[in-house]
Design an enzyme around this catalytic site. Structure first.
Site, PDB file in Angstrom:
ATOM      1  N   ASP A 136      92.517  40.609  73.897  1.00 46.93           N
ATOM      2  CA  ASP A 136      93.669  40.021  73.205  1.00 46.93           C
ATOM      3  C   ASP A 136      95.013  40.473  73.797  1.00 46.93           C
ATOM      4  OD1 ASP A 136      92.748  38.370  70.909  1.00 46.93           O
ATOM      5  OD2 ASP A 136      91.694  40.203  70.358  1.00 46.93           O
TER       6      ASP A 136
ATOM      7  N   GLU B 109     103.217  40.582  71.710  1.00 51.69           N
ATOM      8  CA  GLU B 109     104.164  40.753  70.596  1.00 51.69           C
ATOM      9  C   GLU B 109     103.711  41.811  69.592  1.00 51.69           C
ATOM     10  OE1 GLU B 109     104.417  37.696  67.352  1.00 51.69           O
ATOM     11  OE2 GLU B 109     106.548  37.876  67.750  1.00 51.69           O
ATOM     12  N   ASP B 110     102.389  41.922  69.413  1.00 49.48           N
ATOM     13  CA  ASP B 110     101.889  42.805  68.350  1.00 49.48           C
ATOM     14  C   ASP B 110     102.045  44.286  68.656  1.00 49.48           C
ATOM     15  OD1 ASP B 110     101.074  40.747  66.603  1.00 49.48           O
ATOM     16  OD2 ASP B 110      99.389  40.340  67.933  1.00 49.48           O
TER      17      ASP B 110
ATOM     18  N   ARG C  10      92.288  46.510  69.726  1.00 42.65           N
ATOM     19  CA  ARG C  10      93.620  46.285  70.286  1.00 42.65           C
ATOM     20  C   ARG C  10      94.459  47.567  70.386  1.00 42.65           C
ATOM     21  NH1 ARG C  10      96.855  41.160  68.725  1.00 42.65           N
ATOM     22  NH2 ARG C  10      97.681  41.830  70.727  1.00 42.65           N
TER      23      ARG C  10
ATOM     24  N   ARG D 250      96.267  43.530  59.088  1.00 39.63           N
ATOM     25  CA  ARG D 250      96.608  44.384  60.235  1.00 39.63           C
ATOM     26  C   ARG D 250      97.712  45.400  59.923  1.00 39.63           C
ATOM     27  NH1 ARG D 250      94.918  41.451  64.789  1.00 39.63           N
ATOM     28  NH2 ARG D 250      93.081  40.279  64.130  1.00 39.63           N
TER      29      ARG D 250
ATOM     30  N   HIS E 212      99.285  36.640  60.344  1.00 34.98           N
ATOM     31  CA  HIS E 212     100.493  37.456  60.453  1.00 34.98           C
ATOM     32  C   HIS E 212     101.641  36.780  59.708  1.00 34.98           C
ATOM     33  CE1 HIS E 212      98.750  39.188  64.372  1.00 34.98           C
ATOM     34  NE2 HIS E 212      98.902  40.214  63.559  1.00 34.98           N
TER      35      HIS E 212
ATOM     36  N   CYS F 145     103.605  35.188  69.723  1.00 36.62           N
ATOM     37  CA  CYS F 145     102.695  36.301  70.083  1.00 36.62           C
ATOM     38  C   CYS F 145     102.678  36.603  71.566  1.00 36.62           C
ATOM     39  CB  CYS F 145     101.258  35.978  69.700  1.00 36.62           C
ATOM     40  SG  CYS F 145     101.069  34.982  68.258  1.00 36.62           S
TER      41      CYS F 145
HETATM   42  C1  CIR Z   1      94.343  38.824  67.132  1.00 38.54           C
HETATM   43  O1  CIR Z   1      93.578  38.460  66.226  1.00 38.54           O
HETATM   44  O2  CIR Z   1      94.866  39.935  67.120  1.00 38.54           O
HETATM   45  C2  CIR Z   1      94.605  37.886  68.274  1.00 38.54           C
HETATM   46  N1  CIR Z   1      93.452  37.110  68.535  1.00 38.54           N
HETATM   47  C3  CIR Z   1      95.779  36.991  67.957  1.00 38.54           C
HETATM   48  C4  CIR Z   1      97.057  37.723  67.786  1.00 38.54           C
HETATM   49  C5  CIR Z   1      98.184  36.826  67.460  1.00 38.54           C
HETATM   50  N2  CIR Z   1      99.402  37.529  67.416  1.00 38.54           N
HETATM   51  C6  CIR Z   1     100.449  37.202  66.640  1.00 38.54           C
HETATM   52  O3  CIR Z   1     100.362  36.301  65.810  1.00 38.54           O
HETATM   53  N3  CIR Z   1     101.545  37.945  66.755  1.00 38.54           N
END
Ligand code: CIR
Length: 253
Positions: A60, A65-66, A85, A131, A161, A248
């Site tokens: 991922d 962004e996360d 992650r 999360r 999110h 993201c």
């Molecule tokens: C996840 O589930 O963490 C990734 N497949 C997708 C993350 C998406 N990120 C976001 O909306 N900021």
């Protein structure tokens, strides 16, 4: 105004990314070309882009962004909520240390995905999700307060999110869908309502007055253009298969 962005090229293991969407497996080559178009769009918005190499250890990892909350005064490295992650932050921290002299960290038992944090000037809305937990949100607020910024907590139920359901476009305009439309804390903004059948288009990004929107959502495009923005449409079908979207895919600062 933003002047820079950090992105990471999608890796070959992208099909192993976390997903709740029932849209099939992402196509690696298509993801690469969609990502290239995304980078071109960021350039059109006037940003200098740092492109990180693909990292197969983290399926991922293209969803950069996360991993960090970037503010005008400091960078806050998150502690992503998903186990697979967590390691993504190591290299991001190194890269950000080239741009920021003040770097803060979210620590256990706090968890935060920065996709849950929406910046509105010097205030940050922090969504509680699967999360981002309350301890993580409190750590973010206490760090923000030390730099004379503020934060508040938003609860929600249905999306992954916070920014899957709400996006701030500057100038008091806020794009929202579903449960976010009626939230008391957002009523002071001019809410641009995204209809339920186009809810994926809520995850759009305003960069220096231009709004990047996903391709294929005509009602949302005309709502956003009707509010005075120019838009760039981008096909992000392969990222949608992993619950990801336009915001993201970059860290903007
Ligand atoms: C996840 O589930 O963490 C990734 N497949 C997708 C993350 C998406 N990120 C976001 O909306 N900021």
């Amino acid at each position: 105004m933003f002047s820079k962005a950090i992105v990471r090229v999608p890796c070959k293991n992208i099909m192993k990314g976390i997903t709740s969407a029932n849209l099939g497996s992402p196509d690696y080559h298509l993801a690469i070309s969609q990502h290239r178009e995304y980078v071109n769009a960021l350039k059109k918005c006037g940003l200098d882009i740092t492109i990180l190499e693909a990292d197969d250890d983290y399926p991922d990892s293209t969803f950069v962004e996360d991993t960090a909350l970037l503010t005008p005064h400091c960078a806050i490295i998150t502690n992503p909520g998903a186990k697979t992650r967590k390691g993504e932050i190591i290299e991001i921290k190194e890269v950000l240390s080239g741009f920021y002299s003040k770097i803060e960290n979210i620590i256990e038992p706090g968890t935060v995905d920065a996709g849950d944090i929406m910046m509105v000037g010097s205030h940050f809305f922090i969504g509680l999700s699967k999360r981002t937990n309350i301890e993580g949100a409190r750590q973010v607020i206490s760090i923000l307060n030390r730099y004379e910024m503020t934060g508040s907590i938003v609860s929600f139920k249905k999306v992954l999110h916070l920014k899957s359901g709400v996006a701030y476009l500057e100038n008091n305009n806020l794009v929202a869908s579903g449960e976010f439309i009626g939230k008391p804390e957002f009523q002071k903004y001019n809410i641009l309502n995204i209809e339920e059948d186009e809810s994926y288009a809520t995850n759009c990004v305003c960069i220096n007055g231009i709004v990047l929107i996903p391709k294929g959502y005509p009602k949302s495009k005309s709502t956003i253009e009707g509010a005075g923005y120019s838009t760039i449409e981008l096909d992000v079908s392969e990222f949608r298969k992993l619950d990801g979207g336009l915001s993201c895919l970059s860290l903007r600062f």
